[in-house]
Each structure stands twice: as structure tokens, then as C-alpha cells.
Design a protein around this motif. Structure first.
Motif, PDB file in Angstrom:
ATOM      1  N   PHE A  26      12.129 -48.027 -35.444  1.00 43.55           N
ATOM      2  CA  PHE A  26      13.032 -48.281 -34.316  1.00 43.55           C
ATOM      3  C   PHE A  26      12.563 -47.622 -33.025  1.00 43.55           C
ATOM      4  O   PHE A  26      13.236 -47.710 -32.013  1.00 43.55           O
ATOM      5  N   GLY A  27      11.416 -46.952 -33.045  1.00 45.38           N
ATOM      6  CA  GLY A  27      10.956 -46.195 -31.889  1.00 45.38           C
ATOM      7  C   GLY A  27       9.980 -46.921 -30.991  1.00 45.38           C
ATOM      8  O   GLY A  27       9.569 -46.383 -29.972  1.00 45.38           O
ATOM      9  N   PHE A  28       9.621 -48.136 -31.357  1.00 46.35           N
ATOM     10  CA  PHE A  28       8.623 -48.883 -30.591  1.00 46.35           C
ATOM     11  C   PHE A  28       9.114 -50.319 -30.434  1.00 46.35           C
ATOM     12  O   PHE A  28       9.870 -50.810 -31.237  1.00 46.35           O
ATOM     13  N   GLY A  29       8.657 -50.979 -29.382  1.00 45.47           N
ATOM     14  CA  GLY A  29       9.008 -52.379 -29.196  1.00 45.47           C
ATOM     15  C   GLY A  29       9.928 -52.606 -28.026  1.00 45.47           C
ATOM     16  O   GLY A  29      10.211 -51.705 -27.233  1.00 45.47           O
ATOM     17  N   ALA A  30      10.426 -53.847 -27.929  1.00 48.03           N
ATOM     18  CA  ALA A  30      11.260 -54.245 -26.794  1.00 48.03           C
ATOM     19  C   ALA A  30      12.631 -53.572 -26.812  1.00 48.03           C
ATOM     20  O   ALA A  30      13.251 -53.366 -25.772  1.00 48.03           O
ATOM     21  N   VAL A  31      13.128 -53.254 -27.987  1.00 48.17           N
ATOM     22  CA  VAL A  31      14.345 -52.457 -28.136  1.00 48.17           C
ATOM     23  C   VAL A  31      13.919 -51.247 -28.944  1.00 48.17           C
ATOM     24  O   VAL A  31      13.559 -51.368 -30.105  1.00 48.17           O
ATOM     25  N   GLN A  32      13.926 -50.078 -28.308  1.00 47.19           N
ATOM     26  CA  GLN A  32      13.422 -48.900 -28.992  1.00 47.19           C
ATOM     27  C   GLN A  32      14.411 -47.758 -28.894  1.00 47.19           C
ATOM     28  O   GLN A  32      14.708 -47.291 -27.812  1.00 47.19           O
ATOM     29  N   PHE A  33      14.897 -47.363 -30.043  1.00 47.36           N
ATOM     30  CA  PHE A  33      15.810 -46.225 -30.104  1.00 47.36           C
ATOM     31  C   PHE A  33      15.032 -45.027 -30.626  1.00 47.36           C
ATOM     32  O   PHE A  33      15.206 -44.596 -31.751  1.00 47.36           O
ATOM     33  N   ARG A  34      14.157 -44.520 -29.764  1.00 42.80           N
ATOM     34  CA  ARG A  34      13.367 -43.344 -30.111  1.00 42.80           C
ATOM     35  C   ARG A  34      14.232 -42.120 -29.827  1.00 42.80           C
ATOM     36  O   ARG A  34      14.266 -41.591 -28.725  1.00 42.80           O
ATOM     37  N   ILE A  35      14.933 -41.689 -30.863  1.00 41.50           N
ATOM     38  CA  ILE A  35      15.887 -40.587 -30.739  1.00 41.50           C
ATOM     39  C   ILE A  35      15.224 -39.330 -30.167  1.00 41.50           C
ATOM     40  O   ILE A  35      15.858 -38.548 -29.467  1.00 41.50           O
TER      41      ILE A  35
END
Length: 161
Positions: A26-35
Motif C-alpha cells: 500500500f506504500g507505492f502507486g497512484a494511491v499510496q498509504f505509506r504510513i
């Protein structure tokens, strides 16, 4: 640089990498939730944390990003630009909460750099990608602000270095 500064920056760089590893898909890409981006708020307490944050971003992108050199240039570059803008603004803003709010806005706005990177590599639509990366960055930074504030209450981050 003092040994104490190096140690604390190393700790936060390692935490950035570890948290990024836990949420890697979830930390990379067009939607990234890199906490781990919540650690960007460290500079509002002491500008010397920039070293640990940048090292954490660099190592995370080096180890986990499928974008390779692009992420080392654009991702690390975006972090450096946003962190320096926040550090520069701190001479006029004394409130920690206002600093974190401004830091959140700066990181949210500068996601156009990441959107451009994703446009170059994956041919994603620039403005849509800027919107999605900016929204996800804003959410992470807003969630991270009270966490980092609480961490500061416990560790006195401003005077730790």
C-alpha cells in the motif's frame, strides 16, 4: 554531527523502513498509504531529523520500490523539497500544531512530483494521479500528526538531539 544526533536519526530511519516494509503493497502507486510518512512531522520538532527521514525514504525506495532509480530521484527529491520548505517556514510559526498543519499541506501539494514520476513510468493521467496521491498523503499526515505529537510528549523530540 553529534553522535546523539546520528543515533536518533538512525533510529527514525530504521523505523521509517520497518513501517514501510509492513505496509509495502500500500506504500507505492497512484494511491499510496505509506504510513511511515508520518515521520515527516519530526522536522517540526527539530530540523536535524531531516537526515533520518531522508535516509529512511532513500532506503525504503531502494529496497522496496519497483520504480528503481525513478523513485530514488523523484521520491527522495520530493521529500527533501517538502522538508526544507517546512524547515524554512518554522522561523515564523511557533505553534507545533500549526507547523504540522503546514507540513501536511506542503507534503500534500508536492505530491505533484510523485504524480509526474508515475506519469512518466506508467503513463498514468497526471492530474488524477496528483489528486489520488495528494489525498492519500494528506490522510496519512493528518493521522500521523497526533501520533507524532504524543511521541513528542513522551520523548521530548525537540531536545533529544
Amino acid at each position: 554531527m553529534k553522535l546523539r544526533t546520528m543515533i536518533w536519526n538512525g533510529i527514525f530511519a530504521a523505523l521509517y523502513i520497518a513501517v514501510s516494509m509492513l505496509i509495502q503493497p500500500f506504500g507505492f502507486g497512484a494511491v499510496q498509504f505509506r504510513i511511515s510518512e508520518m515521520f515527516n512531522h519530526l522536522v517540526v520538532f527539530n530540523k536535524k531529523y531531516i537526515y533520518g527521514i531522508v535516509l529512511g525514504v532513500f532506503m525504503t525506495n531502494l529496497l522496496f520500490s519497483e520504480l528503481g532509480v525513478y523513485d530514488l530521484v523523484f521520491g527522495v527529491g520530493q521529500s527533501i523539497i517538502a522538508l526544507l520548505a517546512t524547515i524554512f517556514s518554522m522561523r515564523w510559526i511557533k505553534s507545533i500544531w500549526l507547523r504540522m498543519a503546514l507540513n501536511t499541506l506542503i507534503f500534500t501539494f508536492t505530491m505533484f512530483i510523485i504524480a509526474y514520476e508515475l506519469h512518466l513510468v506508467f503513463d498514468l493521467p497526471f492530474y488524477v494521479t496528483w489528486l489520488t496521491t495528494a489525498i492519500s498523503e494528506c490522510i496519512v499526515m493528518m493521522i500521523g500528526a497526533p501520533i507524532m505529537y504524543a511521541l513528542n510528549q513522551r520523548l521530548d523530540l525537540a531536545n533529544r538531539l
